[in-house]
Design an enzyme around this catalytic site. Structure first.
Site, PDB file in Angstrom:
ATOM      1  N   CYS A   1      21.313  54.029 -32.414  1.00 57.65           N
ATOM      2  CA  CYS A   1      21.458  53.116 -31.274  1.00 57.65           C
ATOM      3  C   CYS A   1      20.812  51.759 -31.572  1.00 57.65           C
ATOM      4  O   CYS A   1      21.338  51.029 -32.401  1.00 57.65           O
ATOM      5  CB  CYS A   1      20.918  53.785 -30.018  1.00 57.65           C
ATOM      6  SG  CYS A   1      21.650  53.112 -28.525  1.00 57.65           S
TER       7      CYS A   1
ATOM      8  N   HIS B   1      22.567  59.335 -29.654  1.00 50.74           N
ATOM      9  CA  HIS B   1      21.180  59.809 -29.800  1.00 50.74           C
ATOM     10  C   HIS B   1      21.120  61.286 -30.168  1.00 50.74           C
ATOM     11  O   HIS B   1      20.839  62.131 -29.308  1.00 50.74           O
ATOM     12  CB  HIS B   1      20.430  59.611 -28.471  1.00 50.74           C
ATOM     13  CG  HIS B   1      20.144  58.185 -28.155  1.00 50.74           C
ATOM     14  ND1 HIS B   1      19.010  57.522 -28.602  1.00 50.74           N
ATOM     15  CD2 HIS B   1      20.834  57.283 -27.437  1.00 50.74           C
ATOM     16  CE1 HIS B   1      19.026  56.276 -28.177  1.00 50.74           C
ATOM     17  NE2 HIS B   1      20.128  56.103 -27.461  1.00 50.74           N
TER      18      HIS B   1
ATOM     19  N   GLU C   1      18.791  62.759 -31.510  1.00 49.75           N
ATOM     20  CA  GLU C   1      17.410  63.237 -31.282  1.00 49.75           C
ATOM     21  C   GLU C   1      17.200  63.703 -29.843  1.00 49.75           C
ATOM     22  O   GLU C   1      16.186  64.309 -29.532  1.00 49.75           O
ATOM     23  CB  GLU C   1      16.396  62.153 -31.681  1.00 49.75           C
ATOM     24  CG  GLU C   1      16.190  61.010 -30.689  1.00 49.75           C
ATOM     25  CD  GLU C   1      17.339  59.987 -30.648  1.00 49.75           C
ATOM     26  OE1 GLU C   1      18.363  60.188 -31.340  1.00 49.75           O
ATOM     27  OE2 GLU C   1      17.194  59.002 -29.896  1.00 49.75           O
TER      28      GLU C   1
HETATM   29  N1  GLN Z   1      21.128  48.480 -25.702  1.00 48.72           N
HETATM   30  C1  GLN Z   1      20.012  48.604 -26.577  1.00 48.72           C
HETATM   31  C2  GLN Z   1      19.927  47.415 -27.516  1.00 48.72           C
HETATM   32  O1  GLN Z   1      20.903  46.847 -27.894  1.00 48.72           O
HETATM   33  C3  GLN Z   1      20.057  49.873 -27.384  1.00 48.72           C
HETATM   34  C4  GLN Z   1      19.939  51.074 -26.469  1.00 48.72           C
HETATM   35  C5  GLN Z   1      19.388  52.279 -27.134  1.00 48.72           C
HETATM   36  O2  GLN Z   1      18.827  52.227 -28.219  1.00 48.72           O
HETATM   37  N2  GLN Z   1      19.483  53.381 -26.427  1.00 48.72           N
HETATM   38  O3  GLN Z   1      18.853  47.060 -27.899  1.00 48.72           O
END
Ligand code: GLN
Length: 205
Positions: free
Chosen positions: A78, A171, A173
């Site tokens: 992410c 995610h 994790e």
């Molecule tokens: N939207 C976040 C970003 O761009 C990432 C979200 C996440 O890591 N769950 O920083």
């Protein structure tokens, strides 16, 4: 196996826990001295702008960029994927820029638009993988050497691999499915990275 997890912000505790369940030694990384003698590094989800600022302030950005460049396997989830992406305009080099991908942040909208989806990820086997998406980025473009590991049913790319660099929008994790982390641990480490520590190389220089 010693895997470091950037532990400045975001979901590092969950990565440490799931890596331990996979049988790896998982260590929080907050300072440059913590990245000695690692076999891999995980950049967790969180908020990518905060993560970039903190990594710079804690002196981690440059050493990590160098170690990943020398072959340290890396897995970004992410916000971690956002940090691994190449940014065409990044004049202050605030990112790691380690993968030939371009990403769109928050591609599905706001927090309330977070969702779960069963994913087909052939390298993990036939069983669907539980995808947990929280204000997730997507991969808008890939370039040389990037293998797509997973697309949503509409074709959007949400997991990629470039040699020993892995990134996903979701995610793993936050699930009880260990397969993605086990895949990261199983990646061929070859002799690209001879466990040489950043500090040792600095001293030798
Ligand atoms: N939207 C976040 C970003 O761009 C990432 C979200 C996440 O890591 N769950 O920083």
């Amino acid at each position: 196996m010693r895997i470091g997890v950037i532990a400045l912000q975001g979901g590092f505790a969950e990565h440490i826990s799931i890596l331990s369940r996979c049988g790896a030694g998982a260590y929080p990384v907050r300072l440059p001295s913590h990245i000695d003698d690692l076999d891999g590094i995980v950049i967790p989800g969180g908020e990518s702008t905060s993560l970039k600022i903190l990594m710079r302030e804690y002196g981690l950005l440059e050493p990590l960029r160098e170690l990943i460049g020398r072959g340290l396997p890396v897995f970004g989830t992410c916000a971690g994927m956002v940090l691994l992406a190449r940014e065409p305009t990044d004049p202050d080099r605030s990112s790691l820029g380690a993968m030939n991908i371009e990403v769109d942040r928050n591609a599905f909208g706001r927090q309330a638009d977070s969702f779960q989806s069963e994913l087909s990820i052939p390298v993990l086997g036939d069983r669907p993988f539980p995808g947990v998406f929280v204000r997730a980025p997507v991969v808008r473009a890939t370039d040389d050497g990037v293998q797509v590991l997973c697309r949503l049913s509409d074709g959007v790319i949400v997991a990629v691999q470039q040699e020993n660099r892995l990134a996903c929008s979701f995610h793993p994790e936050l699930t009880n499915d260990l397969r993605f982390h086990k895949y990261f641990l199983s990646i061929d480490r070859g002799d690209v990275f001879a466990k040489s520590s950043y500090r040792r190389s600095q001293r030798a220089a």
